[in-house]
Design a protein around this motif. Structure first.
Motif, PDB file in Angstrom:
ATOM      1  N   LEU A   8       2.927  71.181  58.600  1.00  0.00           N
ATOM      2  CA  LEU A   8       1.654  71.833  58.292  1.00  0.00           C
ATOM      3  C   LEU A   8       1.807  72.801  57.134  1.00  0.00           C
ATOM      4  N   VAL A   9       2.890  73.564  57.149  1.00  0.00           N
ATOM      5  CA  VAL A   9       3.104  74.556  56.090  1.00  0.00           C
ATOM      6  C   VAL A   9       3.424  73.860  54.773  1.00  0.00           C
ATOM      7  N   TRP A  10       4.278  72.834  54.824  1.00  0.00           N
ATOM      8  CA  TRP A  10       4.562  72.090  53.593  1.00  0.00           C
ATOM      9  C   TRP A  10       3.268  71.539  52.998  1.00  0.00           C
ATOM     10  N   ALA A  11       2.432  70.945  53.849  1.00  0.00           N
ATOM     11  CA  ALA A  11       1.190  70.346  53.352  1.00  0.00           C
ATOM     12  C   ALA A  11       0.242  71.404  52.796  1.00  0.00           C
ATOM     13  N   ALA A  12       0.178  72.548  53.471  1.00  0.00           N
ATOM     14  CA  ALA A  12      -0.734  73.608  53.030  1.00  0.00           C
ATOM     15  C   ALA A  12      -0.349  74.159  51.671  1.00  0.00           C
ATOM     16  N   ALA A  13       0.913  74.010  51.286  1.00  0.00           N
ATOM     17  CA  ALA A  13       1.384  74.538  50.011  1.00  0.00           C
ATOM     18  C   ALA A  13       1.148  73.586  48.844  1.00  0.00           C
ATOM     19  N   THR A  14       0.675  72.373  49.122  1.00  0.00           N
ATOM     20  CA  THR A  14       0.364  71.452  48.034  1.00  0.00           C
ATOM     21  C   THR A  14      -0.990  71.810  47.437  1.00  0.00           C
ATOM     22  N   PRO A  15      -1.276  71.353  46.216  1.00  0.00           N
ATOM     23  CA  PRO A  15      -2.527  71.750  45.560  1.00  0.00           C
ATOM     24  C   PRO A  15      -3.782  71.485  46.376  1.00  0.00           C
ATOM     25  N   THR A  16      -3.807  70.424  47.197  1.00  0.00           N
ATOM     26  CA  THR A  16      -4.997  70.137  47.999  1.00  0.00           C
ATOM     27  C   THR A  16      -4.734  70.225  49.485  1.00  0.00           C
ATOM     28  N   GLY A  17      -3.493  70.513  49.861  1.00  0.00           N
ATOM     29  CA  GLY A  17      -3.127  70.465  51.271  1.00  0.00           C
ATOM     30  C   GLY A  17      -3.835  71.467  52.141  1.00  0.00           C
ATOM     31  N   LEU A  48      -1.498  80.506  52.844  1.00  0.00           N
ATOM     32  CA  LEU A  48      -1.398  79.523  51.773  1.00  0.00           C
ATOM     33  C   LEU A  48      -2.773  78.984  51.370  1.00  0.00           C
ATOM     34  N   THR A  49      -3.711  79.055  52.274  1.00  0.00           N
ATOM     35  CA  THR A  49      -5.066  78.588  51.983  1.00  0.00           C
ATOM     36  C   THR A  49      -5.923  79.685  51.371  1.00  0.00           C
ATOM     37  N   ASP A 101       3.439  79.367  62.119  1.00  0.00           N
ATOM     38  CA  ASP A 101       2.826  78.363  61.246  1.00  0.00           C
ATOM     39  C   ASP A 101       1.376  78.678  60.909  1.00  0.00           C
ATOM     40  N   GLN A 102       0.608  79.114  61.896  1.00  0.00           N
ATOM     41  CA  GLN A 102      -0.812  79.322  61.650  1.00  0.00           C
ATOM     42  C   GLN A 102      -1.051  80.407  60.613  1.00  0.00           C
ATOM     43  N   LEU A 114       7.997  78.141  51.471  1.00  0.00           N
ATOM     44  CA  LEU A 114       9.119  78.825  52.102  1.00  0.00           C
ATOM     45  C   LEU A 114       8.867  80.319  52.250  1.00  0.00           C
ATOM     46  N   VAL A 115       8.302  80.939  51.241  1.00  0.00           N
ATOM     47  CA  VAL A 115       8.027  82.375  51.316  1.00  0.00           C
ATOM     48  C   VAL A 115       6.997  82.649  52.408  1.00  0.00           C
ATOM     49  N   ALA A 116       5.924  81.863  52.446  1.00  0.00           N
ATOM     50  CA  ALA A 116       4.888  82.068  53.460  1.00  0.00           C
ATOM     51  C   ALA A 116       5.452  81.884  54.859  1.00  0.00           C
ATOM     52  N   SER A 117       6.237  80.839  55.050  1.00  0.00           N
ATOM     53  CA  SER A 117       6.805  80.580  56.373  1.00  0.00           C
ATOM     54  C   SER A 117       7.767  81.677  56.793  1.00  0.00           C
ATOM     55  N   THR A 118       8.588  82.150  55.856  1.00  0.00           N
ATOM     56  CA  THR A 118       9.589  83.169  56.173  1.00  0.00           C
ATOM     57  C   THR A 118       8.934  84.508  56.505  1.00  0.00           C
ATOM     58  N   ILE A 119       7.928  84.899  55.742  1.00  0.00           N
ATOM     59  CA  ILE A 119       7.295  86.200  55.947  1.00  0.00           C
ATOM     60  C   ILE A 119       6.360  86.177  57.159  1.00  0.00           C
TER      61      ILE A 119
END
Length: 468
Positions: free
Chosen positions: A265-274, A183-184, A176-177, A167-172
């Motif tokens: 994409l953002v939700w997945a990127a925030a997971t430990p392996t996403g 996040l990566t 998405d990219q 959420l923080v990454a998406s908001t700031i």
């Protein structure tokens, strides 16, 4: 004739009336005693609900995307002294969704894909919200407001705070990219690992001592997703999971800040392996899909771009289909490109319906020619929808060179996620060095790259859950 006095009082009660009155008084007294003792028993039962648990104790396994959040909700439910079907329910946090009767997580496609990967399904279409937590950034020195936060200054703890990080990454970031890249490239395991980063993404209730907190305009909305019974979860435990969701949702009070809609994409990127799955295009190995072999539909791109890899792809599908069928599961085969003949409007072809006979797939897959463009999203959407209609957990293995029919990422990911709720997972093998479809990778439960022909077959087998 005159009346004669009898010597008795005419207003005295008869013996029968006296007996009736005494009986009434006895009944009233008994009722008073009953009500008084009933109140005492009710108080005792409320204080000690175990007296009502004639069926004994029932363990309620609860999984959570965030252990701290999960434990706090488990404790809250336990404090309610829950009784379900004459069982005293004893909730506890477990590590694996496969073992759980309820899953606490933000209600996102990622959560439902995680359920589908473990062959678990929700027992409700609308999970109940149970907790709202504001998110933002923390640091020894923080900006005056969220508008002053610079994306590159923030570390994102994806093990400890995956939802807050998303959420923080998406908001700031604003797109998405940039959010996925942050996040990566700026990911850490936990807040304590932020190192030299001046700021770290976190939830309001997990700010380290000595740090200040600046909220962004977003909150994580956690839901309790009750799960149907399974191999390790009984019907009684499933019912208790539904009660868990009901009790906590009734206590829930909205914090006033919504969970904004962000892409899969953002939700997945925030997971430990996403993030690695989505953005690392240098992967040359093949990771076996979780869950092992299941009923599998192979969806093969036969566009012109597949020509250098077609023989390898056919060999991989043939081998994987035989291995899946050997485990007692069924296999099916579609191919797709773009419409190649007049009057044809769809780019995909249903070649072999689900069958226990892998020979049908082997014969058909070796007859394909290539041509046209890869209308991948159309084919994937149709495939997952049809497989979901079977009502049986299954996997769609997509072998693709790329996507020529883009469209809206959210709509496409939503279709895949809806199928995931019915037990359908997607494994994608990207063949060649063409541009990859990030939305497809983000919506898939596993992904592999096969840049060279010799990598294609082993990648397809792994995507089908086959370990060699």
């Amino acid at each position: 004739m005159g009346r004669h006095a009898s010597g008795k009082n005419n207003y005295a009660l008869s013996g029968r009336a006296v007996a009736a009155l005494v009986a009434v008084l006895v009944l009233v007294a008994g009722l008073v005693v009953y009500l008084a003792t009933r109140g005492d028993r009710a108080a005792q039962d409320s204080a000690s609900p175990a007296t009502n648990c004639v069926a004994g104790d029932l363990d309620l396994p609860v999984a959570a995307s965030d252990d701290a959040i999960g434990q706090s909700l488990v404790d809250a439910y336990s404090d309610a002294n829950p009784v379900v079907r004459d069982f005293c329910v004893r909730p506890s946090l477990v590590d694996s969704i496969a073992d759980a009767a309820v899953y606490i997580a933000p209600n996102t496609p990622v959560a439902h894909q995680q359920l589908a990967q473990r062959n678990r399904t929700a027992s409700t279409a609308e999970p109940a919200p149970v907790l709202s937590v504001r998110v933002g950034v923390a640091g020894a020195s923080v900006p005056a407001s969220a508008a002053d936060i610079e994306l590159e200054s923030v570390a994102f703890p994806v093990d400890e705070e995956p939802a807050a990080s998303a959420l923080v990454a998406s908001t700031i970031a604003g797109n998405d990219q940039d959010a996925v890249n942050a996040l990566t490239n700026q990911r850490v395991a936990a807040i304590a690992d932020a190192g030299n980063s001046p700021l770290v993404a976190t939830s309001e209730d997990n700010v380290p001592d000595g740090y200040s907190f600046v909220p962004v305009d977003a909150s994580v909305l956690y839901t309790a997703i009750p799960l149907n019974q399974g191999e390790k979860v009984s019907e009684d435990q499933s019912r208790a999971g539904q009660d868990f969701a009901r009790v906590l949702s009734e206590r829930f009070q909205d914090g006033g800040v919504d969970q904004p809609a962000i892409s899969d994409l953002v939700w997945a990127a925030a997971t430990p392996t996403g993030g690695e799955t989505i953005t690392d295009h240098t992967e040359t190995g093949a990771t076996v899909a979780d869950g092992g072999p299941v009923n599998t539909l192979f969806l093969l791109d036969t566009s012109e771009a597949m020509a250098p890899y077609l023989d390898s792809a056919a060999a991989g599908i043939a081998s994987a289909a035989e291995a899946v069928a050997d485990t007692g599961h069924q296999v099916a085969l579609w191919n797709y490109s773009s419409p190649l003949n007049p009057g044809v409007t769809k780019g995909y072809r249903r070649n072999v319906a689900f069958t226990p006979d892998a020979g049908e797939v082997v014969q058909t897959v070796n007859r394909f020619l290539t041509g046209g463009k890869p209308q991948t999203r159309e084919a994937v959407t149709a495939a997952v929808q049809q497989v979901a209609e079977t009502g049986t957990p299954a996997r769609v293995v997509v072998v693709t060179t790329g996507t020529a029919d883009g469209g809206d990422d959210g709509t496409f990911a939503g279709a895949v996620s809806e199928a995931a709720g019915a037990g359908v997972t997607v494994s994608v093998v990207h063949v060649g060095e063409g541009q990859q479809d990030q939305a497809l990778r983000g919506a898939s439960s596993s992904a592999a790259d096969a840049a060279r022909p010799d990598q294609v077959a082993i990648s397809i087998e792994a995507a089908a859950g086959i370990s060699r």
